[in-house]
Design a protein around this motif. Structure first.
Motif, mmCIF file in Angstrom:
data_model
loop_
_atom_site.group_PDB
_atom_site.id
_atom_site.type_symbol
_atom_site.label_atom_id
_atom_site.label_comp_id
_atom_site.label_asym_id
_atom_site.label_seq_id
_atom_site.Cartn_x
_atom_site.Cartn_y
_atom_site.Cartn_z
ATOM 1 N N UNK A 9 0.814 -1.210 0.000
ATOM 2 C CA UNK A 9 0.000 0.000 0.000
ATOM 3 C C UNK A 9 0.849 1.262 0.000
ATOM 4 N N UNK A 10 1.926 1.232 0.795
ATOM 5 C CA UNK A 10 2.825 2.399 0.802
ATOM 6 C C UNK A 10 3.399 2.607 -0.594
ATOM 7 N N UNK A 13 0.809 4.134 -2.774
ATOM 8 C CA UNK A 13 0.631 5.546 -2.410
ATOM 9 C C UNK A 13 1.738 6.409 -3.008
ATOM 10 N N UNK A 14 2.992 5.982 -2.815
ATOM 11 C CA UNK A 14 4.116 6.788 -3.320
ATOM 12 C C UNK A 14 4.066 6.855 -4.841
ATOM 13 N N UNK A 16 1.431 6.659 -6.740
ATOM 14 C CA UNK A 16 0.337 7.556 -7.127
ATOM 15 C C UNK A 16 0.754 9.012 -6.979
ATOM 16 N N UNK A 17 1.421 9.320 -5.854
ATOM 17 C CA UNK A 17 1.866 10.697 -5.635
ATOM 18 C C UNK A 17 2.815 11.155 -6.720
ATOM 19 N N UNK A 18 3.758 10.285 -7.082
ATOM 20 C CA UNK A 18 4.725 10.665 -8.115
ATOM 21 C C UNK A 18 4.025 10.798 -9.462
ATOM 22 N N UNK A 20 0.978 11.744 -9.868
ATOM 23 C CA UNK A 20 0.261 13.022 -9.839
ATOM 24 C C UNK A 20 1.213 14.170 -10.139
ATOM 25 N N UNK B 52 -1.329 6.693 3.375
ATOM 26 C CA UNK B 52 -2.296 5.847 2.672
ATOM 27 C C UNK B 52 -3.688 6.022 3.253
ATOM 28 N N UNK B 156 3.141 14.524 -1.451
ATOM 29 C CA UNK B 156 2.477 13.579 -2.351
ATOM 30 C C UNK B 156 0.970 13.770 -2.297
ATOM 31 N N UNK B 160 -1.548 14.943 -5.296
ATOM 32 C CA UNK B 160 -2.742 14.162 -5.649
ATOM 33 C C UNK B 160 -3.989 15.031 -5.586
ATOM 34 N N UNK B 163 -4.012 17.292 -8.659
ATOM 35 C CA UNK B 163 -4.313 16.532 -9.874
ATOM 36 C C UNK B 163 -5.794 16.166 -9.916
#
Lengths: 158, 259
Positions: A9-10, A13-14, A16-18, A20, B52, B156, B160, B163
């Motif tokens: 999951x981490x 998450x990371x 997805x952030x990158x 974005x 998360x 982050x 998000x 975006x």
């Protein structure tokens, strides 16, 4: 230490952030800084720069070729000196004309270059001599009003 | 009358005292960070809990903020025949201000309060003292991972949020109202600069991350070890994080976006 679902999951998450951030960089914004390849600087002196600002676009035939990097006042010539960086792929003849133009009626001001017919090309650091100042709307209106007033004056009495 | 002055004076002295303590605490966290990074899974665990677990609220609120921006922006812009600039309006307001600030506020109330509660409860049940007795530094074991988890996840989350907001603005503007798709993206890309707008937004959100995470761990560590004290510490975390975010935002905006 073994891998757990939490690590997954981490990681998601990371990632997805990158993603974005990349979306913001590529789709939302334009990386204009690195868009200009092997830049070189030119400058031009104007009597009046109007509302031109640092980072304003430099356009030739409507195509963006660079950005204004510095604006200063030349204390000896009593003129404004505009320094701008241009993409190294584009070359201009020495008799290039520099104008300060406005995009649209109320749009921002930009530096427009009109290449001339000279064979020799501008070298980095050169100064463009042929310039035309920004159009100041107030001056234009007052000129128009004065010429109108002169027209409307009755002919001198005989 | 003299009593009022005495109270004001003691409040001022207390405030300065606390400021010094929080600065020393920040320094201690930085010093113990290396030690806590040797057990990286602790930080990863906090990244999970504050990053998360905040994803849902960040994504959904980002979407709704984008939708509202799209609607209201269109309403105003179409009066001047400038509805093509909707993309510019949505993207610039999100990337520069709303993304970092609203994501920071949400993060403070979603993750910051949880961190304060956790550390505060550890203090109440004397787990922190027990660690100290076993020669395990509670700052390296408990505080630093939570601090870094917040600092890493905040930029982050803000990215998000922005975006998602741009997507929301696109959804309302292009899909529902019918602004031209090409003009929406082209005008946006023309106006939004990566270094000037996007990177400054990321810097903002990183600073907010440091501020929120520091306030959260400090309030937890500093709380009065009673049930009431913990609840007060949580309230203080949310209130002072919000104030810190808004004040820092003003300061940074005035430095970054001038002229």
């Amino acid at each position: 230490m073994s891998r757990t679902t939490m690590d997954l999951w981490v990681g998601v998450f990371v990632a997805m952030g990158i993603a974005a951030l990349f979306f913001l960089a590529l789709k939302v914004g334009s990386i204009s800084g690195s868009d200009i390849q092997s830049p070189y600087t030119l400058s031009a002196r104007f009597d009046n720069i109007g509302g031109l600002k640092v980072r304003a676009p430099v356009k030739v035939a409507g195509v963006l070729v660079g950005r204004v990097s510095e604006i200063r006042y030349d204390n000896e010539r009593f003129q404004a000196e505009v320094v701008f960086t241009v993409d190294g792929r584009y070359k201009f003849p020495t008799d290039t004309f520099a104008n300060i133009l406005t995009s649209g009626l109320l749009g921002e001001q930009y530096l427009g270059l009109d290449p001339g017919g000279e064979e020799k090309l501008l070298a980095p650091g050169d100064v463009i001599k042929k310039t035309q100042s920004a159009v100041v709307l107030e001056k234009l209106i007052s000129q128009f009003m004065f010429s109108k007033a002169a027209e409307g004056e009755p002919a001198p009495a005989k | 009358m003299a009593d009022v002055f005495r109270k004001m004076g003691s409040m001022a002295i207390n405030g300065i005292w606390q400021l010094g303590f929080i600065a020393r605490f920040f320094w201690l966290i930085l010093v113990y960070s290396g030690q806590s990074f040797t057990r990286i899974h602790l930080t990863l665990r906090e990244l999970y809990f504050s990053g998360v677990m905040s994803l849902l609220i960040i994504l959904v609120s980002g979407l709704f903020v984008g939708l509202v921006l799209g609607l209201q922006g269109y309403e105003t812009l179409q009066r001047y025949g400038a509805s093509d600039s909707l993309g510019t309006l949505v993207a610039l307001s999100l990337v520069r201000e709303l993304g970092p600030v609203v994501a920071g506020l949400l993060f403070a109330s979603r993750a910051g309060s949880a961190v304060t509660a956790e550390i505060g409860l550890m203090k109440v049940t004397e787990q922190l003292k027990a660690m100290d007795m076993m020669a395990v530094s509670p700052i390296a074991r408990v505080v630093a991972p939570r601090f870094w988890g917040g600092v890493i996840s905040m930029p982050l989350l803000a990215a998000l949020f922005s975006a998602m907001g741009v997507f929301g603005g696109w959804l309302i503007g292009v899909v529902v109202i019918g602004v031209d798709d090409g003009a929406f993206w082209a005008q946006m890309q023309d106006a939004v600069d990566f270094r000037y707008d996007v990177l400054n937004g990321v810097i903002k959100s990183a600073v907010f991350g440091v501020a929120v995470a520091l306030i959260a761990v400090f309030e937890g560590y500093d709380c009065v070890p009673t049930a009431e004290g913990v609840s007060r510490a949580i309230t203080r975390t949310v209130v002072s994080s919000a104030l810190a975010i808004l004040a820092l935002d003003f300061v940074m905006t005035s430095f970054m976006f001038r002229g």
